[in-house]
Design an enzyme around this catalytic site. Structure first.
Site, PDB file in Angstrom:
ATOM      1  N   ASP A   1      25.017  46.541  32.806  1.00 50.21           N
ATOM      2  CA  ASP A   1      25.200  47.562  32.110  1.00 50.21           C
ATOM      3  C   ASP A   1      24.620  48.667  31.805  1.00 50.21           C
ATOM      4  O   ASP A   1      23.480  49.180  30.943  1.00 50.21           O
ATOM      5  CB  ASP A   1      25.564  47.169  30.698  1.00 50.21           C
TER       6      ASP A   1
ATOM      7  N   GLU B   1      35.902  51.189  26.503  1.00 52.37           N
ATOM      8  CA  GLU B   1      34.202  50.497  25.240  1.00 52.37           C
ATOM      9  C   GLU B   1      32.934  51.537  26.681  1.00 52.37           C
ATOM     10  O   GLU B   1      33.777  52.336  27.814  1.00 52.37           O
ATOM     11  CB  GLU B   1      33.818  49.300  25.745  1.00 52.37           C
TER      12      GLU B   1
END
Length: 511
Positions: free
Chosen positions: A15, A182
């Site tokens: 991420d 997302e």
């Protein structure tokens, strides 16, 4: 031109989010139930990175009580505006979405400011002139299927530290029945606002998609060639999988780049976890093109960038001999608690740690000090001294999660001490090696090669060809990668004993 070798952050660094301040780039990653939380790296050329600190170091900043290994801190975003650094993230185990601030990227960072009425995960911030916006992700009010999500935006009043004004729904993904919209990030380039998201779930069908609008509140037009990046069409044998969750950055000389997560599986297993990769961006008809002419992430490529190595300690990102000192080396982490808070002591250059009651199977704070596994070919060696009694065990741990690990520990026996090798795989605990030893001081080492592990005690082999394939997200579930380090436990009995470790040798290949 400089040559970039992917991944730019090897091992469990998922991420990624990136920002640039003048000639310096700063990048952060998710840490889940590991502490300290959110490492922050600096680079001057996008190739050579050095860790300069952690965002979440103090107890007041990071509550991971009872967090399982794949819970905790999700998907941080780093941004810079008007002299202040911001990191926003989700603590899925305690409090939800929050942000912290700092005047210097290495800290100190503020205590977290938790935001009310912010459902979902993976928040991001966007500064447009003097207004700060919160970009969120959430499941739709009336979802039609599992993973039916949407991206939304609202103003964030930084003085009041709360969301204000009207909520706007921006996008729900690029395709019909898109799942897990997302990881949103918002940018402005020219006459357009660009909303970039992850889509498809952080596994084989992962992707990066983008939409644009001339108004920040929408409506947003989906790019006709979405997803702009995915590897799901390349087949399971391609060397890089699960590519997605990207963040764009404008570099020097108006060059653009994207960082994103991906995996490098072998035999269907990516035990190193999700790593950080980089690609170059070109713009055509006001849409981003990833690695023009290739359309995919590659292991090695040349990028146009100023060759600037000043201030970069290249050795800091490679495995080396790590001397014990307080505070600990920035690469060391613990489970659910900063290991610096474990009553550590330095004695003649050696590290003394308490033998705590919790084991690594417990959702508590064990006496574990680990570092990320950076390559499949590695060696970890340490000298341990401990007069273990009762159920105490002291040694090395190769760890994926509470139910998947391998430990090499010295324990008490009627004849003195034994060193045992134990593998735990989803409730099946198996002893794979054992050696009776004399005295309380011994050198333990583990070697990894081709997804196998071998173990030596005082340079004598006691276990070989231990299969590592089960210690990965593909088989064990979860979102993390493997770590390795020192460990001590009394297995739920009270202990006032301590273990002493000499300097730890960590050697990782450049594979």
């Amino acid at each position: 031109m400089i040559t970039i070798k992917n991944p730019i952050q090897r091992g469990f660094y998922p991420d990624p989010s990136i920002c640039r301040v003048e000639e310096n780039y700063y990048m952060v990653n998710s840490t889940f139930a590991y502490a300290p939380g959110i490492p922050i790296f600096m680079s001057k050329n996008l190739r050579d990175w050095v860790q300069i600190g952690h965002v979440l170091e103090r107890k007041e900043q990071l509550c991971l009580e009872r967090a399982k290994v794949s819970e905790g801190i999700y998907a941080p975003t780093i941004r810079y505006n008007d002299g202040i650094f911001y990191v926003i993230a989700t603590n899925v185990s305690s409090g939800g979405n929050f942000y912290v601030t700092a005047k210097r990227p290495e800290g100190p960072w503020s205590d977290p400011i938790f935001l009310e009425n912010t459902p979902g995960i993976d928040p991001s911030l966007f500064f447009d002139e003097k207004v700060c916006y919160y970009i969120g992700q959430r499941t739709k009010e009336n979802p039609q299927y599992f993973g039916d999500c949407e991206i939304w935006i609202q103003k964030l009043d930084l003085l009041q530290q709360k969301l204000v004004g009207e909520v706007h729904i921006l996008w729900d993904g690029s395709s019909k029945h898109a799942v897990w919209a997302e990881g949103p990030h918002l940018y402005r380039r020219g006459k357009y606002y660009y909303l970039m998201i992850a889509e498809g779930g952080t596994e084989y069908n992962h992707s990066v998609c983008i939409a644009r609008s001339k108004s920040i509140g929408g409506p947003y037009e989906s790019c006709a060639h979405n997803p702009i990046l995915t590897h799901r069409h390349l087949g399971h044998d391609y060397s890089i999988q699960n590519i997605g969750h990207g963040d764009l950055i404008e570099g020097l000389d108006e060059k653009w780049f994207m960082v994103m997560l991906g995996t490098r599986p072998q035999d269907g297993c990516a035990e190193l976890g999700r790593e950080t990769f980089l690609a170059e961006i070109a713009w055509e008809e006001d849409w981003p093109i990833v690695n023009p002419g290739r359309g995919k992430v590659v292991l090695e490529q040349e990028i146009a960038h100023k060759k600037n190595d000043q201030g970069i300690d290249k050795s800091a990102t490679k495995g080396t001999k790590m001397e014990w000192s307080l505070p600990l080396d920035k690469r060391f982490v613990g489970l659910r608690e900063n290991p610096s808070n474990l009553s550590l002591q330095i004695q003649n250059g050696n590290l003394s740690i308490p033998i705590l009651a919790p084991t690594v199977e417990d959702i508590e704070v064990p006496a574990y000090i680990g570092t990320r596994v950076l390559s499949r070919t590695f060696q970890v060696q340490v000298q341990v001294e401990a007069e273990v009694i009762g159920k105490e065990e002291v040694g090395l741990l190769y760890y994926y999660d509470e139910m998947h690990y391998i430990k090499v520990v010295m324990e008490y026996s009627d004849c003195g001490y034994d060193v045992v090798v134990v593998k735990q795989n989803q409730g099946n605990k198996e002893q794979l090696g054992k050696k009776q030893v004399l005295g309380s001081r011994h050198v333990l080492s583990i070697q990894g090669y081709k997804q196998m592990l071998s173990v030596k005690v005082d340079n004598e082999s006691i276990a070989k060809q231990i299969d590592l394939h089960d210690l990965c997200a593909e088989r064990a579930g979860g979102f993390v990668g493997c770590t390795v380090g020192i460990y001590a436990s009394s297995q739920h009995e009270k202990s006032d004993n301590r273990a002493i470790f000499s300097s730890m040798s960590l050697l990782f290949s450049d594979e």
